[in-house]
Design an enzyme around this catalytic site. Structure first.
Site, mmCIF file in Angstrom:
data_model
loop_
_atom_site.group_PDB
_atom_site.id
_atom_site.type_symbol
_atom_site.label_atom_id
_atom_site.label_comp_id
_atom_site.label_asym_id
_atom_site.label_seq_id
_atom_site.Cartn_x
_atom_site.Cartn_y
_atom_site.Cartn_z
ATOM 1 N N PHE A 1 -3.770 -27.010 -31.238
ATOM 2 C CA PHE A 1 -5.060 -26.914 -31.928
ATOM 3 C C PHE A 1 -5.905 -25.770 -31.355
ATOM 4 C CE2 PHE A 1 -3.909 -31.429 -32.190
ATOM 5 C CZ PHE A 1 -4.057 -31.680 -33.551
ATOM 6 N N LEU B 1 -20.726 -26.688 -41.900
ATOM 7 C CA LEU B 1 -21.793 -27.140 -42.799
ATOM 8 C C LEU B 1 -22.294 -28.560 -42.489
ATOM 9 C CD1 LEU B 1 -23.549 -26.620 -45.270
ATOM 10 C CD2 LEU B 1 -21.665 -27.472 -46.696
ATOM 11 N N ARG C 1 -22.528 -15.411 -46.450
ATOM 12 C CA ARG C 1 -21.988 -15.164 -45.104
ATOM 13 C C ARG C 1 -20.717 -14.334 -45.263
ATOM 14 N NH1 ARG C 1 -20.321 -20.438 -41.727
ATOM 15 N NH2 ARG C 1 -18.613 -20.354 -43.206
ATOM 16 N N ASP D 1 -6.541 -27.310 -22.210
ATOM 17 C CA ASP D 1 -7.680 -26.719 -22.914
ATOM 18 C C ASP D 1 -8.436 -25.874 -21.891
ATOM 19 O OD1 ASP D 1 -9.437 -27.863 -25.689
ATOM 20 O OD2 ASP D 1 -10.388 -26.492 -24.280
ATOM 21 N N LEU E 1 -11.578 -25.259 -22.236
ATOM 22 C CA LEU E 1 -12.954 -25.766 -22.365
ATOM 23 C C LEU E 1 -13.935 -24.701 -22.864
ATOM 24 C CD1 LEU E 1 -13.211 -28.199 -19.281
ATOM 25 C CD2 LEU E 1 -12.529 -28.693 -21.637
ATOM 26 N N THR F 1 -4.376 -22.929 -41.673
ATOM 27 C CA THR F 1 -5.651 -23.078 -42.377
ATOM 28 C C THR F 1 -5.605 -22.579 -43.815
ATOM 29 O OG1 THR F 1 -7.893 -22.156 -42.487
ATOM 30 C CG2 THR F 1 -6.318 -20.931 -41.197
ATOM 31 N N ALA G 1 -7.759 -22.653 -30.614
ATOM 32 C CA ALA G 1 -8.082 -21.449 -31.385
ATOM 33 C C ALA G 1 -9.583 -21.231 -31.361
ATOM 34 C CB ALA G 1 -7.621 -21.606 -32.841
ATOM 35 N N TYR H 1 -10.084 -14.303 -39.002
ATOM 36 C CA TYR H 1 -9.661 -15.656 -38.609
ATOM 37 C C TYR H 1 -8.417 -16.063 -39.414
ATOM 38 C CZ TYR H 1 -9.532 -20.749 -38.686
ATOM 39 O OH TYR H 1 -9.102 -22.061 -38.655
HETATM 40 N N1 LIG Z 1 -12.509 -27.577 -38.290
HETATM 41 C C1 LIG Z 1 -11.905 -27.232 -39.413
HETATM 42 O O1 LIG Z 1 -12.420 -27.480 -40.506
HETATM 43 C C2 LIG Z 1 -10.562 -26.538 -39.385
HETATM 44 C C3 LIG Z 1 -9.999 -26.157 -40.598
HETATM 45 C C4 LIG Z 1 -8.765 -25.488 -40.588
HETATM 46 C C5 LIG Z 1 -8.093 -25.258 -39.409
HETATM 47 N N2 LIG Z 1 -8.663 -25.633 -38.228
HETATM 48 C C6 LIG Z 1 -7.934 -25.387 -37.000
HETATM 49 O O2 LIG Z 1 -7.842 -26.607 -36.267
HETATM 50 C C7 LIG Z 1 -7.817 -26.322 -34.874
HETATM 51 C C8 LIG Z 1 -8.860 -27.158 -34.158
HETATM 52 O O3 LIG Z 1 -10.134 -26.826 -34.671
HETATM 53 P P1 LIG Z 1 -11.464 -27.565 -34.179
HETATM 54 O O4 LIG Z 1 -12.384 -27.596 -35.332
HETATM 55 O O5 LIG Z 1 -11.111 -28.810 -33.481
HETATM 56 O O6 LIG Z 1 -12.020 -26.492 -33.139
HETATM 57 P P2 LIG Z 1 -12.599 -26.706 -31.663
HETATM 58 O O7 LIG Z 1 -13.237 -25.428 -31.270
HETATM 59 O O8 LIG Z 1 -13.412 -27.955 -31.608
HETATM 60 O O9 LIG Z 1 -11.288 -26.948 -30.811
HETATM 61 C C9 LIG Z 1 -10.481 -25.891 -30.349
HETATM 62 C C10 LIG Z 1 -10.204 -26.152 -28.874
HETATM 63 O O10 LIG Z 1 -9.338 -25.137 -28.387
HETATM 64 C C11 LIG Z 1 -9.813 -24.721 -27.112
HETATM 65 N N3 LIG Z 1 -9.338 -23.352 -26.943
HETATM 66 C C12 LIG Z 1 -9.673 -22.263 -27.671
HETATM 67 N N4 LIG Z 1 -8.993 -21.190 -27.235
HETATM 68 C C13 LIG Z 1 -8.209 -21.614 -26.214
HETATM 69 C C14 LIG Z 1 -7.282 -20.970 -25.348
HETATM 70 N N5 LIG Z 1 -7.040 -19.673 -25.437
HETATM 71 N N6 LIG Z 1 -6.652 -21.702 -24.414
HETATM 72 C C15 LIG Z 1 -6.894 -23.031 -24.289
HETATM 73 N N7 LIG Z 1 -7.768 -23.693 -25.073
HETATM 74 C C16 LIG Z 1 -8.425 -22.985 -26.023
HETATM 75 C C17 LIG Z 1 -11.317 -24.858 -27.178
HETATM 76 O O11 LIG Z 1 -11.913 -24.980 -25.904
HETATM 77 C C18 LIG Z 1 -11.472 -26.133 -28.016
HETATM 78 O O12 LIG Z 1 -11.492 -27.282 -27.198
HETATM 79 C C19 LIG Z 1 -8.011 -24.815 -34.733
HETATM 80 O O13 LIG Z 1 -6.753 -24.213 -34.561
HETATM 81 C C20 LIG Z 1 -8.621 -24.422 -36.076
HETATM 82 O O14 LIG Z 1 -8.323 -23.092 -36.398
HETATM 83 C C21 LIG Z 1 -9.887 -26.252 -38.190
HETATM 84 O O1 LIG Z 2 -25.198 -23.493 -42.388
HETATM 85 C C1 LIG Z 2 -24.315 -23.364 -43.239
HETATM 86 C C2 LIG Z 2 -22.939 -23.464 -42.902
HETATM 87 C C3 LIG Z 2 -21.996 -23.278 -43.901
HETATM 88 N N1 LIG Z 2 -22.376 -23.025 -45.180
HETATM 89 C C4 LIG Z 2 -21.350 -22.872 -46.235
HETATM 90 O O2 LIG Z 2 -20.598 -24.050 -46.268
HETATM 91 C C5 LIG Z 2 -19.228 -23.774 -46.581
HETATM 92 C C6 LIG Z 2 -18.352 -24.356 -45.493
HETATM 93 O O3 LIG Z 2 -18.576 -23.618 -44.298
HETATM 94 P P1 LIG Z 2 -18.039 -24.080 -42.867
HETATM 95 O O4 LIG Z 2 -18.341 -25.515 -42.657
HETATM 96 O O5 LIG Z 2 -18.530 -23.092 -41.866
HETATM 97 O O6 LIG Z 2 -16.462 -23.987 -43.030
HETATM 98 P P2 LIG Z 2 -15.540 -22.762 -43.525
HETATM 99 O O7 LIG Z 2 -16.146 -21.445 -43.256
HETATM 100 O O8 LIG Z 2 -15.129 -23.077 -44.933
HETATM 101 O O9 LIG Z 2 -14.306 -22.874 -42.537
HETATM 102 C C7 LIG Z 2 -13.748 -24.128 -42.158
HETATM 103 O O10 LIG Z 2 -12.707 -24.421 -43.032
HETATM 104 C C8 LIG Z 2 -11.626 -23.493 -42.997
HETATM 105 C C9 LIG Z 2 -10.597 -23.947 -43.998
HETATM 106 O O11 LIG Z 2 -11.112 -23.943 -45.315
HETATM 107 C C10 LIG Z 2 -11.089 -23.473 -41.579
HETATM 108 O O12 LIG Z 2 -10.000 -22.626 -41.480
HETATM 109 C C11 LIG Z 2 -12.145 -23.092 -40.552
HETATM 110 O O13 LIG Z 2 -11.626 -23.208 -39.239
HETATM 111 C C12 LIG Z 2 -13.294 -24.039 -40.696
HETATM 112 O O14 LIG Z 2 -14.353 -23.571 -39.866
HETATM 113 C C13 LIG Z 2 -19.138 -22.248 -46.676
HETATM 114 O O15 LIG Z 2 -19.236 -21.891 -48.028
HETATM 115 C C14 LIG Z 2 -20.385 -21.741 -45.952
HETATM 116 O O16 LIG Z 2 -20.878 -20.538 -46.465
HETATM 117 C C15 LIG Z 2 -23.720 -22.932 -45.524
HETATM 118 O O17 LIG Z 2 -24.060 -22.703 -46.677
HETATM 119 N N2 LIG Z 2 -24.642 -23.109 -44.530
#
Ligand SMILES: NC(=O)c1ccc[n+]([C@@H]2O[C@H](COP(=O)([O-])OP(=O)(O)OC[C@H]3O[C@@H](n4cnc5c(N)ncnc54)[C@H](O)[C@@H]3O)[C@@H](O)[C@H]2O)c1
Ligand SMILES: O=c1ccn([C@@H]2O[C@H](COP(=O)(O)OP(=O)(O)O[C@H]3O[C@H](CO)[C@@H](O)[C@H](O)[C@H]3O)[C@@H](O)[C@H]2O)c(=O)[nH]1
Length: 330
Positions: free
Chosen positions: A73, A191, A282, A31, A33, A117, A75, A141
């Site tokens: 993971f 959110l 947004r 990572d 970081l 995603t 990204a 994205y």
């Molecule tokens: N959180 C969600 O709801 C959600 C939904 C759909 C998909 N995803 C995917 O799941 C994965 C993990 O998401 P998360 O919510 O844990 O995000 P996060 O930001 O907490 O974790 C991503 C990690 O990747 C590291 N990173 C980013 N770019 C890098 C690089 N170039 N080299 C090395 N490390 C790098 C960051 O430092 C971080 O620790 C991502 O690929 C994201 O797109 C997340």
């Molecule tokens: O302060 C806030 C934050 C978010 N939202 C809304 O809440 C929903 C969820 O938003 P958020 O939690 O930011 O998630 P998403 O934008 O839906 O994206 C998440 O979920 C996707 C899959 O659906 C992943 O790919 C992304 O990595 C992950 O960030 C959206 O409609 C936002 O507009 C608000 O209204 N207020």
């Protein structure tokens, strides 16, 4: 298995590392970081601070640790930010993974589980979303991840030994129910943690981004899936992958919740009536996204065990309350 977890210091990756270690795997985390935390990586895992773009370091790490499978993971993950910084998103999420795949080819590692995603589907005409729903991302994205799916297909088509799984996550929520690790992003835009920050006084108020969407209460609908369930699916996928396989699965609970419903759940769980204002839409947000998760249930037997939003919020809140400064490093 010897597993390299890229992005393993992040929110979802750290939950995967914890589970892989508990299952007896040998885990190396890489990572940079950027948004991860060293403290989120347990001492039993080897930590390499490194970047997806560092070809030589990845080849060396894969060889030195005799890695058998990569779970990626790493990204940048914010829809809104991607609209403002498209080049950064394509550079990190698409070109970075290309370098990772080239390094894997050089080191002879042929197995990868890659985070994809729901954002690859764009604004589908019909709900719920199946794996056959046409993919037409509406933000950089989602497109950056969609392009990786194509790259993985082409890689597998050219090499019968190569195998990949692309779980397409919906909205990941909650955290380790024992409260050992959590979600700590700076800035935070998701959110549920944003609402928890408002509930705990870390921010003055929260905003609902748009109340004029074509949904029953006018706010966006998403499918929130617990991170522990999500990681269960990764373990299944990693263990199931056979040479030549190209797997795509939706990971969601199969039910959508509106932003307003999530606000109500957070107020109920925390018992705090924090201020929520209505803001503008947004950029890049589709009105409604929820999964049809049948395919992975039928083929691998996975389904979400935790489907109650309040449980997801309560698990996230537990870590938040115990760690008001997050991991304390930023
Ligand atoms: N959180 C969600 O709801 C959600 C939904 C759909 C998909 N995803 C995917 O799941 C994965 C993990 O998401 P998360 O919510 O844990 O995000 P996060 O930001 O907490 O974790 C991503 C990690 O990747 C590291 N990173 C980013 N770019 C890098 C690089 N170039 N080299 C090395 N490390 C790098 C960051 O430092 C971080 O620790 C991502 O690929 C994201 O797109 C997340
Ligand atoms: O302060 C806030 C934050 C978010 N939202 C809304 O809440 C929903 C969820 O938003 P958020 O939690 O930011 O998630 P998403 O934008 O839906 O994206 C998440 O979920 C996707 C899959 O659906 C992943 O790919 C992304 O990595 C992950 O960030 C959206 O409609 C936002 O507009 C608000 O209204 N207020």
């Amino acid at each position: 298995m010897n597993v390299l977890v890229t992005g393993g210091a992040g929110y979802i990756g750290s939950h995967a590392v914890q589970r892989l270690l508990a299952d007896g795997n040998t885990v190396v985390v890489m990572d940079n970081l950027f948004r991860g935390h060293r403290a989120a990586v347990p001492a039993e895992a080897t930590f390499v601070q490194g970047d997806l773009h560092d070809y030589d370091l990845i080849v060396k790490t894969l060889k030195d640790h005799a890695i058998e499978c990569v779970i990626n993971f790493a990204a940048w993950t914010y829809v809104g930010e991607s609209v403002e910084q498209p080049l950064g998103y394509y550079h990190n999420n698409t070109a970075g993974v290309l370098t990772l795949l080239r390094a894997m080819a050089e080191a002879g590692v042929n197995k990868i589980v890659h985070s994809s995603t729901a954002a690859t589907y764009g604004e589908p005409d019909e709900m719920p979303i199946t794996e056959d729903t046409p993919q037409a991302p509406i933000n950089p994205y989602g497109m950056s991840k969609y392009m990786v799916e194509q790259i993985l297909r082409d890689t597998a088509n050219a090499n019968p030994e190569f195998a990949f799984a692309c779980p397409r996550y919906f909205n990941v929520a909650g955290c380790d129910p024992e409260g050992r690790i959590g979600e700590d992003h700076s800035p935070e835009t998701h959110l549920i943690p944003v609402l928890l920050e408002a509930a705990t006084g870390k921010r003055e108020k929260a905003y609902i981004f748009g109340t004029d969407y074509p949904t029953p209460d006018g706010t966006c609908i998403r499918d929130y899936v617990h991170v522990v369930d999500l990681i269960d699916a990764h373990v299944l996928l990693m263990n199931a992958l056979k040479p030549g396989q190209q797997l795509f699965y939706n990971l969601g609970i199969g039910n959508g919740m509106s932003v307003r419903e999530i606000v109500d759940a957070v107020k109920k769980v925390t018992g705090v009536d924090f201020t929520v204002e209505i803001g503008d839409r947004r950029a890049g947000d589709p009105p409604s996204l929820y999964a049809d998760p049948k395919k992975i249930k039928e083929e691998l037997g996975w389904e979400a065990k935790i489907t109650d939003t309040e449980t997801m919020v309560a698990d996230a809140y537990k870590w938040f309350k115990a760690n008001p400064e997050g991991y304390g490093d930023g």
